[in-house]
Design a protein around this motif. Structure first.
Motif, PDB file in Angstrom:
ATOM      1  N   LEU A  40       9.256  -4.299   2.306  1.00 48.07           N
ATOM      2  CA  LEU A  40       7.697  -4.564   2.772  1.00 48.07           C
ATOM      3  C   LEU A  40       7.521  -3.806   3.819  1.00 48.07           C
ATOM      4  O   LEU A  40       6.388  -3.280   4.148  1.00 48.07           O
ATOM      5  CB  LEU A  40       7.939  -5.989   3.428  1.00 48.07           C
ATOM      6  CG  LEU A  40       7.740  -7.263   2.423  1.00 48.07           C
ATOM      7  CD1 LEU A  40       7.712  -8.607   3.065  1.00 48.07           C
ATOM      8  CD2 LEU A  40       6.879  -7.049   1.245  1.00 48.07           C
ATOM      9  N   ARG A  43       6.840  -0.429   2.356  1.00 52.62           N
ATOM     10  CA  ARG A  43       5.678  -0.282   1.728  1.00 52.62           C
ATOM     11  C   ARG A  43       4.349  -0.349   2.840  1.00 52.62           C
ATOM     12  O   ARG A  43       3.375   0.214   2.526  1.00 52.62           O
ATOM     13  CB  ARG A  43       5.423  -1.409   0.810  1.00 52.62           C
ATOM     14  CG  ARG A  43       6.384  -1.496  -0.381  1.00 52.62           C
ATOM     15  CD  ARG A  43       6.178  -2.621  -1.362  1.00 52.62           C
ATOM     16  NE  ARG A  43       6.803  -2.642  -2.601  1.00 52.62           N
ATOM     17  CZ  ARG A  43       6.957  -3.476  -3.550  1.00 52.62           C
ATOM     18  NH1 ARG A  43       6.086  -4.652  -3.219  1.00 52.62           N
ATOM     19  NH2 ARG A  43       7.649  -3.326  -4.602  1.00 52.62           N
ATOM     20  N   PHE A  44       4.497  -0.940   3.730  1.00 52.58           N
ATOM     21  CA  PHE A  44       3.346  -1.015   4.775  1.00 52.58           C
ATOM     22  C   PHE A  44       3.154   0.136   5.414  1.00 52.58           C
ATOM     23  O   PHE A  44       1.865   0.609   5.796  1.00 52.58           O
ATOM     24  CB  PHE A  44       3.711  -2.183   5.866  1.00 52.58           C
ATOM     25  CG  PHE A  44       2.848  -2.185   6.874  1.00 52.58           C
ATOM     26  CD1 PHE A  44       1.477  -2.942   6.882  1.00 52.58           C
ATOM     27  CD2 PHE A  44       2.906  -1.570   8.241  1.00 52.58           C
ATOM     28  CE1 PHE A  44       0.331  -2.931   7.619  1.00 52.58           C
ATOM     29  CE2 PHE A  44       1.891  -1.586   9.225  1.00 52.58           C
ATOM     30  CZ  PHE A  44       0.986  -2.268   8.822  1.00 52.58           C
ATOM     31  N   SER A  47       1.822   2.583   2.608  1.00 58.85           N
ATOM     32  CA  SER A  47       0.195   2.202   2.855  1.00 58.85           C
ATOM     33  C   SER A  47      -0.574   2.526   3.824  1.00 58.85           C
ATOM     34  O   SER A  47      -1.661   3.220   3.674  1.00 58.85           O
ATOM     35  CB  SER A  47      -0.019   0.694   2.374  1.00 58.85           C
ATOM     36  OG  SER A  47       0.853   0.180   1.220  1.00 58.85           O
ATOM     37  N   TRP A  48       0.030   2.513   4.994  1.00 57.54           N
ATOM     38  CA  TRP A  48      -0.924   2.953   6.447  1.00 57.54           C
ATOM     39  C   TRP A  48      -0.890   4.363   6.276  1.00 57.54           C
ATOM     40  O   TRP A  48      -1.977   4.880   6.756  1.00 57.54           O
ATOM     41  CB  TRP A  48       0.095   2.488   7.566  1.00 57.54           C
ATOM     42  CG  TRP A  48      -0.584   2.899   8.821  1.00 57.54           C
ATOM     43  CD1 TRP A  48      -1.941   2.275   9.241  1.00 57.54           C
ATOM     44  CD2 TRP A  48      -0.516   4.101   9.743  1.00 57.54           C
ATOM     45  NE1 TRP A  48      -2.296   2.783  10.594  1.00 57.54           N
ATOM     46  CE2 TRP A  48      -1.326   3.756  10.644  1.00 57.54           C
ATOM     47  CE3 TRP A  48       0.487   5.003   9.357  1.00 57.54           C
ATOM     48  CZ2 TRP A  48      -1.527   4.875  11.622  1.00 57.54           C
ATOM     49  CZ3 TRP A  48       0.231   5.881  10.512  1.00 57.54           C
ATOM     50  CH2 TRP A  48      -0.495   5.863  11.480  1.00 57.54           C
TER      51      TRP A  48
END
Length: 201
Positions: A40, A43-44, A47-48
């Motif tokens: 997570l 992925r965060f 994505s950021w």
């Protein structure tokens, strides 16, 4: 053998099979939770970073668009519509004639610049086969008049003929009554499709 020896042996007995599997399952669950958290977080972070990169790309594209739209270029004469209209269709002999002039940038998505000085934007007056007056000729030293025309933007001015015949840059007699044609001229080139008819009476 001491009396308490059996008691110590009982304290070091191996855990049961059930306890062993419970502990193993708990350890696996904790490991799975940690792996999920790491995934997570990655992925965060990804994505950021992707959102930041997309934002930069959009800002760059927008900047390029703004530069494309706002940076003026030299006007192409084929993109300039020259509208010429006598202020009055009927004019008195000897009183002069005013011509309303409009220059419009008709094409492209960029503003453009051109010289709108009187030696570049002119009017030719003829009657029959005779040339009566050419406004852009015989001018003294003329300073450039820079024009900035956005798409669809119009520049308006007025050119005045004093109503006299001009030959070799010398004013002659007053033009006589009759029918005349006014022809737009841009950078020395006649725009015959824009000619207008007027009369002197």
């Amino acid at each position: 053998m001491s009396p308490d020896h059996p008691q110590r042996r009982s304290n070091h007995t191996r855990p049961s099979q059930t306890t062993f599997w419970v502990r193993r399952i708990v350890a696996l669950l904790v490991l799975a939770i940690l792996i999920s958290l790491v995934v997570l977080i990655v992925r965060f972070a990804w994505s950021w970073m992707q959102a930041a990169d997309d934002s930069q790309q959009r800002a760059k594209v927008q900047q390029n668009k703004e530069q494309l739209v706002t940076q003026p270029v030299a006007c192409k004469m084929t993109n300039i519509a020259y509208k010429l209209e006598p202020e009055k269709a009927e004019n008195q002999v000897g009183t002069g004639v005013n011509f309303k002039v409009a220059l419009r940038n008709t094409k492209g998505n960029q503003p453009c610049t051109m010289n709108g000085a009187i030696d570049k934007v002119g009017v030719k007056v003829v009657t029959g086969e005779d040339t009566v007056w050419e406004s852009w000729k015989c001018q003294e030293k003329v300073d450039p008049q820079p024009l900035l025309l956005g798409t669809g933007m119009e520049y308006n001015t007025t050119i005045t003929w004093d109503g006299k015949n001009v030959s070799k840059c010398k004013a002659g007699d007053i033009a006589q009554a009759g029918t005349y044609q006014a022809i737009p001229v841009l950078n020395g080139k006649e725009i015959t499709e824009g000619k207008e008819v007027f009369t002197l009476k």
